[in-house]
Design a protein around this motif. Structure first.
Motif, PDB file in Angstrom:
ATOM      1  N   ARG A  59      29.369  57.758  40.667  1.00 38.34           N
ATOM      2  CA  ARG A  59      30.562  57.033  40.454  1.00 38.34           C
ATOM      3  C   ARG A  59      31.312  57.324  41.904  1.00 38.34           C
ATOM      4  O   ARG A  59      31.774  58.560  42.206  1.00 38.34           O
ATOM      5  CB  ARG A  59      31.386  57.322  39.322  1.00 38.34           C
ATOM      6  CG  ARG A  59      32.457  56.216  39.259  1.00 38.34           C
ATOM      7  CD  ARG A  59      33.374  56.578  37.962  1.00 38.34           C
ATOM      8  NE  ARG A  59      34.380  55.525  37.795  1.00 38.34           N
ATOM      9  CZ  ARG A  59      35.165  55.535  36.975  1.00 38.34           C
ATOM     10  NH1 ARG A  59      35.315  56.618  36.159  1.00 38.34           N
ATOM     11  NH2 ARG A  59      36.180  54.522  36.807  1.00 38.34           N
ATOM     12  N   MET A  60      31.868  56.226  42.804  1.00 38.85           N
ATOM     13  CA  MET A  60      32.551  56.443  43.684  1.00 38.85           C
ATOM     14  C   MET A  60      34.197  56.684  43.293  1.00 38.85           C
ATOM     15  O   MET A  60      34.652  56.022  42.190  1.00 38.85           O
ATOM     16  CB  MET A  60      32.691  55.083  44.495  1.00 38.85           C
ATOM     17  CG  MET A  60      31.354  54.763  45.362  1.00 38.85           C
ATOM     18  SD  MET A  60      30.787  55.964  46.431  1.00 38.85           S
ATOM     19  CE  MET A  60      29.638  56.672  45.342  1.00 38.85           C
ATOM     20  N   CYS A  61      34.766  57.751  43.514  1.00 37.74           N
ATOM     21  CA  CYS A  61      36.007  58.299  42.841  1.00 37.74           C
ATOM     22  C   CYS A  61      37.123  57.708  44.226  1.00 37.74           C
ATOM     23  O   CYS A  61      36.748  57.376  45.257  1.00 37.74           O
ATOM     24  CB  CYS A  61      36.229  59.498  42.645  1.00 37.74           C
ATOM     25  SG  CYS A  61      35.869  60.748  43.884  1.00 37.74           S
ATOM     26  N   GLY A 106      41.228  50.622  48.085  1.00 32.67           N
ATOM     27  CA  GLY A 106      40.223  51.491  47.477  1.00 32.67           C
ATOM     28  C   GLY A 106      38.782  51.497  48.099  1.00 32.67           C
ATOM     29  O   GLY A 106      37.818  51.646  47.228  1.00 32.67           O
ATOM     30  N   LEU A 107      38.520  50.677  49.255  1.00 35.06           N
ATOM     31  CA  LEU A 107      37.349  50.665  49.980  1.00 35.06           C
ATOM     32  C   LEU A 107      36.757  52.064  50.321  1.00 35.06           C
ATOM     33  O   LEU A 107      37.422  52.715  50.910  1.00 35.06           O
ATOM     34  CB  LEU A 107      37.635  49.778  51.110  1.00 35.06           C
ATOM     35  CG  LEU A 107      36.382  49.150  52.092  1.00 35.06           C
ATOM     36  CD1 LEU A 107      35.457  48.300  50.995  1.00 35.06           C
ATOM     37  CD2 LEU A 107      36.738  48.354  53.139  1.00 35.06           C
ATOM     38  N   PHE A 143      24.971  47.479  56.238  1.00 38.46           N
ATOM     39  CA  PHE A 143      26.096  47.405  55.076  1.00 38.46           C
ATOM     40  C   PHE A 143      26.217  45.977  54.702  1.00 38.46           C
ATOM     41  O   PHE A 143      26.506  45.189  55.639  1.00 38.46           O
ATOM     42  CB  PHE A 143      27.643  48.152  55.829  1.00 38.46           C
ATOM     43  CG  PHE A 143      27.310  49.488  56.216  1.00 38.46           C
ATOM     44  CD1 PHE A 143      27.266  50.589  54.983  1.00 38.46           C
ATOM     45  CD2 PHE A 143      27.323  49.769  57.331  1.00 38.46           C
ATOM     46  CE1 PHE A 143      27.114  51.863  55.617  1.00 38.46           C
ATOM     47  CE2 PHE A 143      27.196  50.970  58.016  1.00 38.46           C
ATOM     48  CZ  PHE A 143      27.014  52.059  57.007  1.00 38.46           C
ATOM     49  N   LEU A 144      25.900  45.548  53.248  1.00 40.79           N
ATOM     50  CA  LEU A 144      25.714  44.410  53.055  1.00 40.79           C
ATOM     51  C   LEU A 144      26.895  43.838  52.190  1.00 40.79           C
ATOM     52  O   LEU A 144      26.909  42.630  51.869  1.00 40.79           O
ATOM     53  CB  LEU A 144      24.215  44.167  52.299  1.00 40.79           C
ATOM     54  CG  LEU A 144      23.338  44.617  53.269  1.00 40.79           C
ATOM     55  CD1 LEU A 144      22.069  44.709  52.401  1.00 40.79           C
ATOM     56  CD2 LEU A 144      23.070  43.617  54.314  1.00 40.79           C
ATOM     57  N   ALA A 145      27.610  44.623  51.355  1.00 44.27           N
ATOM     58  CA  ALA A 145      28.624  44.361  50.386  1.00 44.27           C
ATOM     59  C   ALA A 145      29.511  45.628  50.382  1.00 44.27           C
ATOM     60  O   ALA A 145      29.131  46.738  50.549  1.00 44.27           O
ATOM     61  CB  ALA A 145      28.076  43.978  49.158  1.00 44.27           C
ATOM     62  N   PRO A 146      30.835  45.173  49.969  1.00 43.32           N
ATOM     63  CA  PRO A 146      31.814  46.273  49.795  1.00 43.32           C
ATOM     64  C   PRO A 146      31.676  47.256  48.820  1.00 43.32           C
ATOM     65  O   PRO A 146      31.190  46.705  47.573  1.00 43.32           O
ATOM     66  CB  PRO A 146      33.270  45.540  49.725  1.00 43.32           C
ATOM     67  CG  PRO A 146      32.843  44.175  49.378  1.00 43.32           C
ATOM     68  CD  PRO A 146      31.460  43.968  49.945  1.00 43.32           C
ATOM     69  N   VAL A 147      31.996  48.561  48.733  1.00 41.74           N
ATOM     70  CA  VAL A 147      31.903  49.446  47.685  1.00 41.74           C
ATOM     71  C   VAL A 147      33.378  50.016  47.528  1.00 41.74           C
ATOM     72  O   VAL A 147      33.933  50.242  48.701  1.00 41.74           O
ATOM     73  CB  VAL A 147      31.196  50.660  48.077  1.00 41.74           C
ATOM     74  CG1 VAL A 147      31.103  51.859  46.990  1.00 41.74           C
ATOM     75  CG2 VAL A 147      29.635  50.052  48.330  1.00 41.74           C
ATOM     76  N   PHE A 148      33.871  49.860  46.328  1.00 38.98           N
ATOM     77  CA  PHE A 148      35.330  50.401  45.948  1.00 38.98           C
ATOM     78  C   PHE A 148      35.273  51.706  44.958  1.00 38.98           C
ATOM     79  O   PHE A 148      34.327  51.819  44.222  1.00 38.98           O
ATOM     80  CB  PHE A 148      35.930  49.057  45.273  1.00 38.98           C
ATOM     81  CG  PHE A 148      36.058  47.861  46.272  1.00 38.98           C
ATOM     82  CD1 PHE A 148      37.291  47.909  47.212  1.00 38.98           C
ATOM     83  CD2 PHE A 148      35.065  46.880  46.130  1.00 38.98           C
ATOM     84  CE1 PHE A 148      37.247  46.798  48.136  1.00 38.98           C
ATOM     85  CE2 PHE A 148      35.384  45.903  46.904  1.00 38.98           C
ATOM     86  CZ  PHE A 148      36.501  46.107  47.933  1.00 38.98           C
ATOM     87  N   ALA A 149      36.449  52.402  44.958  1.00 38.25           N
ATOM     88  CA  ALA A 149      36.403  53.209  44.073  1.00 38.25           C
ATOM     89  C   ALA A 149      36.307  52.904  42.806  1.00 38.25           C
ATOM     90  O   ALA A 149      36.726  51.744  42.642  1.00 38.25           O
ATOM     91  CB  ALA A 149      37.864  53.995  44.142  1.00 38.25           C
TER      92      ALA A 149
END
Length: 121
Positions: free
Chosen positions: A5-7, A16-17, A53-59
């Motif tokens: 899990r991205m925190c 939160g990117l 990098f294909l899509a954003p990831v957020f916390a």
């Protein structure tokens, strides 16, 4: 395969990117396990030859990172990696709500080369 899990600590940018470098860190951990399982040695990651990098990831997103050895040389191992978002926060349902994605979202893919010590004998 690892799932993490991205925190909030991983979030580097507004909203939160998460920094894309976090995906490369996950790929490095996957590569280490692949090398230990294949060669009994952690080896050394020496180069990426492709990163997308294909899509954003957020916390709050859960990321599943996978890899495979696609070519074995005398001391080199060519690997391919993917990272997919499998769970994401669902703030419309509540502050602690989340949803499992019916179809994981490919957020990053990469390939690169590792080296392991040559063993005599």
């Amino acid at each position: 395969m690892i799932r993490l899990r991205m925190c909030a600590h991983d979030a580097h940018y507004a909203g939160g990117l998460v920094d894309g470098a976090k995906m490369l860190q996950l790929f490095g951990d996957v590569a280490t396990e692949l090398l230990i399982r294949n060669d009994g040695d952690e080896g050394l990651f020496v180069a990426y030859d492709n990163v997308e990098f294909l899509a954003p990831v957020f916390a709050g997103d859960y990321i599943e990172a996978t890899g495979e050895i696609v070519k074995i040389g005398n001391t080199s191992r060519k690997m391919a990696f993917t990272a997919r978002k499998v769970i994401t926060p669902d703030p419309e349902r509540g502050m602690t709500a989340a949803k499992v994605l019916a179809e994981p979202v490919l957020v990053c893919r990469a390939s690169g080369t590792c080296v392991v010590p040559k063993r005599d004998g």
